[in-house]
Design an enzyme around this catalytic site. Structure first.
Site, PDB file in Angstrom:
ATOM      1  CB  SER A 171      -0.970  -0.066   1.189  1.00  0.00           C
ATOM      2  OG  SER A 171      -1.959   0.915   1.088  1.00  0.00           O
ATOM      3  CG  HIS A 202      -5.353  -0.025  -1.976  1.00  0.00           C
ATOM      4  ND1 HIS A 202      -5.769  -1.052  -1.165  1.00  0.00           N
ATOM      5  CD2 HIS A 202      -4.405   0.643  -1.260  1.00  0.00           C
ATOM      6  CE1 HIS A 202      -5.118  -1.009  -0.003  1.00  0.00           C
ATOM      7  NE2 HIS A 202      -4.276   0.008  -0.042  1.00  0.00           N
ATOM      8  CD  GLU A 239     -11.890  12.860  -8.921  1.00  0.00           C
ATOM      9  OE1 GLU A 239     -11.112  13.793  -9.036  1.00  0.00           O
ATOM     10  OE2 GLU A 239     -12.897  12.893  -8.195  1.00  0.00           O
TER      11      GLU A 239
END
Lengths: 281, 281
Positions: free
Chosen positions: A125, A168, A143
């Site tokens: 991560s 992710h 987006e």
């Protein structure tokens, strides 16, 4: 190259089942010493306990912990990263905590030394993002990239030059922000790593393991972008990017940016430190 | 070609502010008759009222409503789609409701006639998906494509041959499912349209308007995929795809799959029925 190895995990790696990725980490650490760095996290003790329990269960005997909660600590160096340290594991959290606390300090220099001496550096991560040359530090998923929303990039620890790592990836809808990032300078290769998926970088190349996909965005083939021309808040145009989606067993040559896809029957066998030596050709 | 026009909206188009996309629809309908088809929705009356109010406010005087709530209705034809009908507007909902209720019926044949006679067919969200040759009918966003998760495709109404349309694209993290779809057969071009963003297809080409991006996934350049080789639940590998991200004012030539990117100053001026005639070259 006599560099060490990187294992770059897209976050949310399996911690209770087969634990394929963490098992691979443990196998590579073996009898040697691993240091857990929960610098990115605001709950380092929780992270330490969780990963320590998992890695002990997976057979790692020598585990220590890097305590850096202020830049002072990093400037003072860290005895824990001694000569016997063979691996450093960066947990998730906020990548800017890692770089603001460790960047340019004796601690990050020591981590690079460990890597250059053949050690293993692992990040998941936020801990994955910092391993690249440049990292994305903001920007919502879900987006498309907007001009002037800020480059939202900052220098990473730079263990993997020429690469920007996002994590992710499918789960948080991050194709827009990764494309936005690499469009700024197609020299940088974009790697978007899904959860429970990792990229292993070592002398034999760059190998995908785990359950999900790795998105490789190569903007060198880009023929046009409006990035430097448009006003604030315009949506991005970027024409002619090259996109690869890789899955377990596939290899990427970072120098040539070419892919060697591999049938699953070869990917399914344990890689350990042997299978990972299949040469890239 | 003497076809009509399509306006393919990625869902969630602005309904209260500038309403750029719906205003463009209204401008193209003008004094003529528009029929709202809320067939995809389980709440067609709510949809009808909402869009009727918006389009009346935008100056459309002749609005009627296609009532099809069972296949019987579609098999009986629809008088509302009479000679004066110049436009049909498909709302959102479930694309399989549209195709199971209307597919192969006199109503869908009549809609195609209206289109081929120069009419305007508009679809948003599910209503956008059905306009393509093939449509994606399932498959979560926020994850990468997995082999054997089912092709999750079904034939659309086919007004735009050779194209598969996905909507709510960046917002719902759908790059994985669109790549999965086009990898099945690179003949099909993938168009992923963001919310409040639309593609206008007419004799002058294919133009992007609205606030977000349009992702064009062209798999013809693909050099390898594991799709036909792997077992269930393996993640997809797909090497060498071409990706374009388009924004307002950009044009795509669907035949050659090439992009004509356009500076924003030209995109900002009203397009109406004049600006949209800029030839693609």
């Amino acid at each position: 190259m006599s560099m060490g190895s990187l294992i770059i995990i897209g976050g949310h790696e399996d911690k209770h089942g087969e634990r394929r990725i963490l098992r691979e980490v443990a196998a590579r650490v073996g009898e040697r010493k691993m240091v857990i760095a929960a610098v990115a996290s605001r709950h380092p003790e929780t992270m330490r306990k969780m990963y320590e329990a998992i890695f002990r269960d997976l057979g790692v005997k020598h585990i220590d912990f890097l305590r850096v909660e202020a830049r002072d600590h990093a400037l003072a160096g860290a005895d824990v990263l001694d000569e016997s340290t063979a691996a450093v594991f960066f947990t998730g959290g906020d990548q800017l905590r890692i770089t603001t606390l460790l960047g340019g300090s004796p601690v990050s220099r020591r981590i690079r030394e460990i890597y250059e001496a053949g050690g293993l550096i692992v990040g998941t991560s936020a801990g994955a993002s910092v391993l690249g040359e440049t990292m994305i530090v903001r920007g919502d998923g879900g987006e498309s990239y907007r001009i002037g929303s800020g480059a939202n990039m900052a220098p990473g620890l730079g263990l993997l030059p020429g690469v920007i790592i996002d994590q992710h990836f499918a789960q948080r809808g991050r194709i827009g922000r990764l494309v936005g990032a690499v469009t700024h300078n197609p020299r940088i290769l974009g790697l978007g790593i899904d959860e429970d998926t990792a990229v292993i970088v070592d002398n034999s190349g760059c190998l995908v393991i785990g359950a999900g996909g790795v998105y490789v965005v190569d903007a060198r083939s880009m023929t046009y972008s409006n990035l430097a021309e448009e006003e604030e808040n315009c949506a991005l145009t970027a024409v002619g990017l090259t996109l690869h989606i890789l899955s377990q067993g596939d290899r990427l040559d970072l120098l040539t940016r070419t892919v060697v896809a591999q049938p699953a029957e070869r990917a399914d066998r344990p890689i350990g430190s042997v299978g990972s030596r299949i040469p890239v050709d």
